[in-house]
Design a protein around this motif. Structure first.
Motif, PDB file in Angstrom:
ATOM      1  N   LYS A 198      -5.440   5.504  -4.374  1.00 38.17           N
ATOM      2  CA  LYS A 198      -5.186   4.285  -5.139  1.00 38.17           C
ATOM      3  C   LYS A 198      -3.824   4.344  -5.822  1.00 38.17           C
ATOM      4  O   LYS A 198      -3.087   3.346  -5.859  1.00 38.17           O
ATOM      5  CB  LYS A 198      -6.293   4.076  -6.175  1.00 38.17           C
ATOM      6  CG  LYS A 198      -7.661   3.803  -5.575  1.00 38.17           C
ATOM      7  CD  LYS A 198      -8.706   3.601  -6.660  1.00 38.17           C
ATOM      8  CE  LYS A 198     -10.082   3.316  -6.066  1.00 38.17           C
ATOM      9  NZ  LYS A 198     -11.127   3.144  -7.116  1.00 38.17           N
ATOM     10  N   ALA A 199      -3.484   5.506  -6.383  1.00 36.14           N
ATOM     11  CA  ALA A 199      -2.194   5.659  -7.055  1.00 36.14           C
ATOM     12  C   ALA A 199      -1.043   5.482  -6.067  1.00 36.14           C
ATOM     13  O   ALA A 199      -0.034   4.828  -6.377  1.00 36.14           O
ATOM     14  CB  ALA A 199      -2.120   7.032  -7.725  1.00 36.14           C
ATOM     15  N   ALA A 200      -1.192   6.066  -4.879  1.00 32.46           N
ATOM     16  CA  ALA A 200      -0.128   5.968  -3.868  1.00 32.46           C
ATOM     17  C   ALA A 200       0.041   4.525  -3.398  1.00 32.46           C
ATOM     18  O   ALA A 200       1.170   4.043  -3.226  1.00 32.46           O
ATOM     19  CB  ALA A 200      -0.449   6.883  -2.690  1.00 32.46           C
ATOM     20  N   ILE A 201      -1.068   3.816  -3.175  1.00 29.54           N
ATOM     21  CA  ILE A 201      -0.990   2.424  -2.716  1.00 29.54           C
ATOM     22  C   ILE A 201      -0.354   1.541  -3.792  1.00 29.54           C
ATOM     23  O   ILE A 201       0.487   0.678  -3.509  1.00 29.54           O
ATOM     24  CB  ILE A 201      -2.385   1.904  -2.329  1.00 29.54           C
ATOM     25  CG1 ILE A 201      -2.885   2.624  -1.065  1.00 29.54           C
ATOM     26  CG2 ILE A 201      -2.367   0.400  -2.105  1.00 29.54           C
ATOM     27  CD1 ILE A 201      -4.323   2.302  -0.691  1.00 29.54           C
ATOM     28  N   ALA A 202      -0.737   1.737  -5.049  1.00 28.47           N
ATOM     29  CA  ALA A 202      -0.160   0.953  -6.143  1.00 28.47           C
ATOM     30  C   ALA A 202       1.349   1.175  -6.237  1.00 28.47           C
ATOM     31  O   ALA A 202       2.130   0.224  -6.425  1.00 28.47           O
ATOM     32  CB  ALA A 202      -0.840   1.326  -7.467  1.00 28.47           C
ATOM     33  N   SER A 203       1.786   2.413  -6.081  1.00 25.44           N
ATOM     34  CA  SER A 203       3.213   2.725  -6.144  1.00 25.44           C
ATOM     35  C   SER A 203       3.954   2.121  -4.959  1.00 25.44           C
ATOM     36  O   SER A 203       5.087   1.645  -5.101  1.00 25.44           O
ATOM     37  CB  SER A 203       3.415   4.244  -6.177  1.00 25.44           C
ATOM     38  OG  SER A 203       2.784   4.806  -7.307  1.00 25.44           O
ATOM     39  N   LEU A 204       3.316   2.109  -3.795  1.00 28.41           N
ATOM     40  CA  LEU A 204       3.918   1.499  -2.605  1.00 28.41           C
ATOM     41  C   LEU A 204       4.128   0.001  -2.815  1.00 28.41           C
ATOM     42  O   LEU A 204       5.189  -0.550  -2.489  1.00 28.41           O
ATOM     43  CB  LEU A 204       3.031   1.752  -1.389  1.00 28.41           C
ATOM     44  CG  LEU A 204       3.382   0.989  -0.105  1.00 28.41           C
ATOM     45  CD1 LEU A 204       4.799   1.311   0.357  1.00 28.41           C
ATOM     46  CD2 LEU A 204       2.375   1.321   1.002  1.00 28.41           C
ATOM     47  N   VAL A 205       3.122  -0.669  -3.366  1.00 23.27           N
ATOM     48  CA  VAL A 205       3.225  -2.113  -3.609  1.00 23.27           C
ATOM     49  C   VAL A 205       4.362  -2.409  -4.583  1.00 23.27           C
ATOM     50  O   VAL A 205       5.161  -3.337  -4.379  1.00 23.27           O
ATOM     51  CB  VAL A 205       1.891  -2.664  -4.150  1.00 23.27           C
ATOM     52  CG1 VAL A 205       2.054  -4.113  -4.607  1.00 23.27           C
ATOM     53  CG2 VAL A 205       0.804  -2.574  -3.082  1.00 23.27           C
ATOM     54  N   LEU A 206       4.471  -1.622  -5.658  1.00 18.93           N
ATOM     55  CA  LEU A 206       5.546  -1.825  -6.626  1.00 18.93           C
ATOM     56  C   LEU A 206       6.910  -1.590  -5.986  1.00 18.93           C
ATOM     57  O   LEU A 206       7.867  -2.354  -6.216  1.00 18.93           O
ATOM     58  CB  LEU A 206       5.363  -0.887  -7.821  1.00 18.93           C
ATOM     59  CG  LEU A 206       6.458  -0.934  -8.897  1.00 18.93           C
ATOM     60  CD1 LEU A 206       6.629  -2.354  -9.441  1.00 18.93           C
ATOM     61  CD2 LEU A 206       6.159   0.051 -10.021  1.00 18.93           C
ATOM     62  N   SER A 207       7.021  -0.557  -5.155  1.00 18.02           N
ATOM     63  CA  SER A 207       8.286  -0.265  -4.485  1.00 18.02           C
ATOM     64  C   SER A 207       8.673  -1.397  -3.546  1.00 18.02           C
ATOM     65  O   SER A 207       9.846  -1.766  -3.447  1.00 18.02           O
ATOM     66  CB  SER A 207       8.181   1.053  -3.710  1.00 18.02           C
ATOM     67  OG  SER A 207       9.391   1.348  -3.058  1.00 18.02           O
ATOM     68  N   LEU A 208       7.696  -1.978  -2.851  1.00 21.55           N
ATOM     69  CA  LEU A 208       7.968  -3.120  -1.969  1.00 21.55           C
ATOM     70  C   LEU A 208       8.504  -4.313  -2.765  1.00 21.55           C
ATOM     71  O   LEU A 208       9.468  -4.972  -2.350  1.00 21.55           O
ATOM     72  CB  LEU A 208       6.688  -3.522  -1.234  1.00 21.55           C
ATOM     73  CG  LEU A 208       6.377  -2.796   0.082  1.00 21.55           C
ATOM     74  CD1 LEU A 208       4.954  -3.127   0.540  1.00 21.55           C
ATOM     75  CD2 LEU A 208       7.385  -3.188   1.152  1.00 21.55           C
ATOM     76  N   MET A 234      16.233  -6.707  -0.198  1.00 20.60           N
ATOM     77  CA  MET A 234      15.903  -6.334   1.178  1.00 20.60           C
ATOM     78  C   MET A 234      15.043  -7.437   1.786  1.00 20.60           C
ATOM     79  O   MET A 234      14.064  -7.874   1.166  1.00 20.60           O
ATOM     80  CB  MET A 234      15.141  -5.003   1.201  1.00 20.60           C
ATOM     81  CG  MET A 234      14.905  -4.429   2.583  1.00 20.60           C
ATOM     82  SD  MET A 234      13.995  -2.842   2.496  1.00 20.60           S
ATOM     83  CE  MET A 234      14.281  -2.193   4.150  1.00 20.60           C
ATOM     84  N   PRO A 235      15.375  -7.919   2.970  1.00 20.96           N
ATOM     85  CA  PRO A 235      14.537  -8.948   3.601  1.00 20.96           C
ATOM     86  C   PRO A 235      13.086  -8.479   3.709  1.00 20.96           C
ATOM     87  O   PRO A 235      12.822  -7.308   4.004  1.00 20.96           O
ATOM     88  CB  PRO A 235      15.170  -9.116   4.986  1.00 20.96           C
ATOM     89  CG  PRO A 235      16.592  -8.682   4.801  1.00 20.96           C
ATOM     90  CD  PRO A 235      16.539  -7.571   3.788  1.00 20.96           C
ATOM     91  N   LEU A 236      12.149  -9.402   3.482  1.00 17.14           N
ATOM     92  CA  LEU A 236      10.736  -9.044   3.464  1.00 17.14           C
ATOM     93  C   LEU A 236      10.292  -8.420   4.778  1.00 17.14           C
ATOM     94  O   LEU A 236       9.540  -7.438   4.783  1.00 17.14           O
ATOM     95  CB  LEU A 236       9.889 -10.291   3.167  1.00 17.14           C
ATOM     96  CG  LEU A 236       8.371 -10.085   3.176  1.00 17.14           C
ATOM     97  CD1 LEU A 236       7.959  -9.064   2.127  1.00 17.14           C
ATOM     98  CD2 LEU A 236       7.648 -11.416   2.932  1.00 17.14           C
ATOM     99  N   ASP A 237      10.756  -8.992   5.915  1.00 15.54           N
ATOM    100  CA  ASP A 237      10.322  -8.446   7.197  1.00 15.54           C
ATOM    101  C   ASP A 237      10.808  -7.013   7.389  1.00 15.54           C
ATOM    102  O   ASP A 237      10.093  -6.169   7.934  1.00 15.54           O
ATOM    103  CB  ASP A 237      10.803  -9.341   8.345  1.00 15.54           C
ATOM    104  CG  ASP A 237      12.317  -9.458   8.397  1.00 15.54           C
ATOM    105  OD1 ASP A 237      12.971  -9.299   7.347  1.00 15.54           O
ATOM    106  OD2 ASP A 237      12.857  -9.700   9.501  1.00 15.54           O
TER     107      ASP A 237
END
Length: 577
Positions: A40-50, A59-62
Motif C-alpha cells: 500500500k505504501a509503495a502504491i501510494a508513493s507511485l501515485v504521488l510521483s505520477l 511530463m505528458p500523461l501517456d
C-alpha cells in the motif's frame, strides 16, 4: 519528445528538490511511522510521483503511464523472475527430507555455540540468502540455533546480524542487477565495486557473532576460526564478483567458507567448548562428532532410507515445538545429496560463463528494444538511456535458476505435478512482494524518467565532497525502511549516480555504496525483525531486537562510510574500477 526540466517548481532547484522528495518521504512515513503495509505504501508513493511528474515536471500523461509500465516490466523481469525461481529452488529442497539432512550435517559439526553461530547463521544463512532471501535465512538459522541450545532472543540477534554480509549479492545478485537497470552503469563495474567494499564487513561479522554469543571470552578463544571464516567469505566475494559471475557471489562464498571452517576445525579447537546456557567445558570434550555419533541431547532415532536412497521423514528427533534435535552426522552420500542443489546452481552458472556458450546464449536469447511510448531527453538535450531495454531471456539469471530447479527435481525425483504445485505456492507466498517490487520499480522509473531523480541529484550535489559521507546513509535509510536492498537500489541508485557526476565523484562508487552500505540497515527493517521474532517464538519482541541491534548497525555503517569516503579520495581511489 519530452525534455526533462531541472527546476520546474517556481524556477527553484531547492523547491523542486523538496517536491521531488515527497514520494520518498511519503513512502518512509507510511512505512516507518504509520506502519502501513509495504504494498500500500509503495502504491501510494507511485501515485504521488505520477501526479508530480505530470503536473510539476510537465511530463505528458501517456509517457508517465508508459514509464510506470516500463518499471513494472523491469520489476517482473529480471528482478522477480530471479526471486521467484530462487525461492522455488529453496522450497523444492524443503519439500524433501534432504533439507533436514543439510541442517543435521551442520549441527553435527560442533557442540560449541560460538562455532555454530558462524556455521549456521553466517555460512548457511549466506547460502539461503543467495537463493531465498526475504527473511528465510533469518528464520531458518534462528530456529537451527535454538535447536542447538541457544536462547531465543540471542538466536534472533545472531541471525539478524549475520544476515548483513551476503545481502548486497543476495537472491542471485538481484540488488546489483536492479542497480544496473536503473542507472545504466555497467553491471561488471557495479559488481566489482561492491565486491571491493563488502568483504571488509564480512571480515568483522564473525567476530561480532562470537562476541554476542560469549562476550570477550568468545572472541579470545575463537578469534582464529572467526577470522578464517571472515577472510574466506570476504576473499570469495571479491574474487567471484570481480572475476567470475556476480550471480554466484554468495553461493561460492558460503560454500568456500564452510569448507575453510571445517578444515580449520580439523587442526584447531577452542580452549573451551561453550554449550547450552553459556556453560564452558574444557577442550578434552570433543567438539567434533565422529561419523555416526550424536551430540548431547540429540535424538536417537535410527535413519531409514527410501527406495530412491533418500532419508525417510520421521517425527523422531524433534522437540515439542517441532524444532529438530537430531544431530547425528549423515553418511557422506547423504551429505552430497543434501548440498546437490547448490552444486547444480554453481555448475549451471559456470557452464553459462564459458565464452562460446555465453556468446551463443547472447545471440539466440538477447533482444534490445526501445520501450513503446517513451521519447525522452535529459535537461541537456541528450537521449535518456533508460528508455531502452535489453531482454536476455535465455541467459538471464532467472532462466538459469529455472533450469537448475528442473535439474534438482530430476535428481530428487520430484514429480512434475509436485514441482508445479510448489511453484504455484511460491507465487502465492510472494504475491504481496510482487506487488511491492513492481510498485517500487514503477515509482523508480517515473522519478528517473520524469526528471525528479535528476533534480534531487543536482540538489544533493551542492554538498560537494561531503556527499561521499552522505551517500552511505541514504542507502542505509532505504534498506532499513523498505527492508530490501533491491528496492533501495531501485529508488536511490540513479539519484546517487547523478549526484556523484555533479560533484566529480565516481558514479560507480556512489551507486555501489548505496547497496554495500544499505545492507547495514537490513537488520533493523520491520519485516526482518518480525520474521526473527516469529521464528524464535517471541511475538512482539521487535522493539527489543531493534534496541539490541541499532548500535551494531550504526557502528558497521560508520565503518563502511569511512571506507567509502577513502575510496572517493586518492588514498583508496585506486580501488574504484
Amino acid at each position: 519528445m519530452f525534455q526533462q526540466i531541472l527546476d520546474p517548481i517556481a524556477g527553484s532547484l531547492l523547491l523542486s528538490a523538496l517536491c521531488a522528495a515527497l514520494p520518498l518521504a511519503l513512502l518512509f512515513i507510511l512505512l516507518g511511522v504509520f506502519r502501513v503495509k509495504a504494498p500500500k505504501a509503495a502504491i501510494a508513493s507511485l501515485v504521488l510521483s505520477l501526479a508530480l511528474a505530470v503536473i510539476g515536471w510537465q511530463m505528458p500523461l501517456d509517457q508517465a503511464l508508459s514509464a510506470t509500465a516500463a518499471g513494472i516490466f523491469y520489476g517482473l523481469f529480471p528482478i522477480l523472475w530471479i526471486l521467484v525461481n530462487a525461492l522455488w529452488i529453496y522450497k523444492l529442497t524443503v519439500a524433501t527430507p534432504w533439507f533436514e539432512v543439510l541442517g543435521r550435517t551442520i549441527r553435527s559439526i560442533s557442540n560449541d555455540l560460538r562455532i555454530l553461530a558462524i556455521l549456521i547463521a553466517f555460512c548457511f544463512g549466506a547460502l539461503l540468502e543467495s537463493l531465498a532471501g526475504f527473511g528465510a535465512p533469518v528464520a531458518i538459522s534462528a530456529a537451527m540455533l535454538m535447536a542447538a541450545g541457544m536462547k531465543p532472543l540471542k538466536s534472533a540477534i545472531v541471525s539478524l546480524l549475520a544476515n548483513t554480509a551476503p545481502v548486497a549479492f543476495g537472491a542471485m545478485a538481484a540488488p546489483i542487477i536492479a542497480l544496473n537497470g536503473v542507472t545504466g552503469l555497467p553491471l561488471q563495474d557495479l559488481s566489482s565495486m561492491a565486491g571491493r567494499q563488502t568483504p571488509f564487513i564480512a571480515l568483522i561479522v564473525p567476530l561480532l557473532l562470537v562476541f554476542i554469543v560469549d562476550g570477550k571470552r568468545g572472541v579470545k578463544q575463537t578469534w582464529p576460526v572467526a577470522l578464517v571464516a571472515g577472510a574466506a567469505f570476504g576473499a570469495s566475494q571479491f574474487v567471484t564478483s570481480n572475476y567470475l559471475a556476480v550471480e554466484l557471489t554468495d553461493v561460492v562464498a558460503a560454500v568456500v567458507t564452510v569448507a575453510a571452517v571445517l578444515l580449520m576445525l580439523k587442526v584447531w579447537q577452542p580452549a573451551e567448548t561453550v554449550g547450552v546456557g553459556g556453560s564452558a567445558q574444557t577442550a578434552d570434550v570433543p567438539a567434533m562428532v565422529p561419523p555416526g555419533g550424536t551430540l548431547s541431547g540429540a535424538g536417537a532415532a535410527a535413519e531409514s532410507t527410501t527406495a530412491a536412497g533418500g532419508p525417510r521423514r520421521s517425527a523422531a528427533g524433534t522437540d515439542a515445538a517441532g524444532i529438530p534435535t537430531d544431530n547425528t552426522r549423515p553418511e557422506p552420500r547423504q551429505i552430497w545429496f543434501a548440498i546437490a542443489p547448490y552444486l547444480i546452481i554453481i555448475a549451471v552458472f559456470s557452464i553459462a560463463q564459458i565464452p562460446a556458450i555465453k556468446a551463443w546464449l547472447g545471440q539466440v536469447g538477447s533482444v534490445t528494444f526501445a520501450w513503446p511510448g517513451l521519447h525522452i531527453e535529459d535537461s541537456a538535450g541528450k537521449a535518456v538511456a533508460a528508455t531502452k531495454f535489453k531482454l536476455d531471456h535465455f541467459k538471464s539469471t532467472g532462466t538459469l535458476l529455472l533450469l537448475s530447479g528442473v535439474l534438482t527435481m530430476v535428481l530428487y525425483k520430484i514429480s512434475a505435478s509436485q514441482g508445479l504445485r510448489i511453484y504455484r505456492e511460491t507465487l502465492v507466498q510472494l504475491r504481496w512482494t510482487i506487488v511491492t517490487v513492481t510498485a517500487v520499480l514503477g515509482l523508480s522509473f517515473v522519478m528517473n524518467l520524469s526528471g525528479q531523480t535528476t533534480t534531487l541529484g543536482f540538489a544533493l550535489a551542492s554538498a560537494g565532497g561531503f556527499f561521499a559521507l552522505l551517500s552511505p546513509l541514504i542507502g542505509w535509510i532505504g534498506v532499513a525502511l523498505t527492508g530490501s536492498d533491491t528496492s533501495s537500489n531501485s529508488l536511490f541508485g540513479q539519484m546517487q549516480a547523478t549526484a556523484a557526476e555533479q560533484t566529480g565523484l565516481s558514479p560507480v562508487l556512489m551507486a555501489a555504496s548505496n547497496s554495500s552500505a544499505g545492507v547495514m540497515g537490513k537488520m533493523l527493517s520491520l519485516q526482518n525483525l518480525a520474521v526473527a521474532s516469529a521464528a524464535v517464538g517471541l511475538d512482539g519482541a521487535e522493539g527489543t531486537l531493534f534496541r539490541k541491534l541499532i548500535g551494531w548497525s550504526l557502528a558497521l555503517l560508520a565503518l563502511i562510510t569511512v571506507l567509502i569516503f577513502l575510496q572517493s579520495t586518492p588514498v583508496l581511489g585506486w580501488m574504484v574500477p
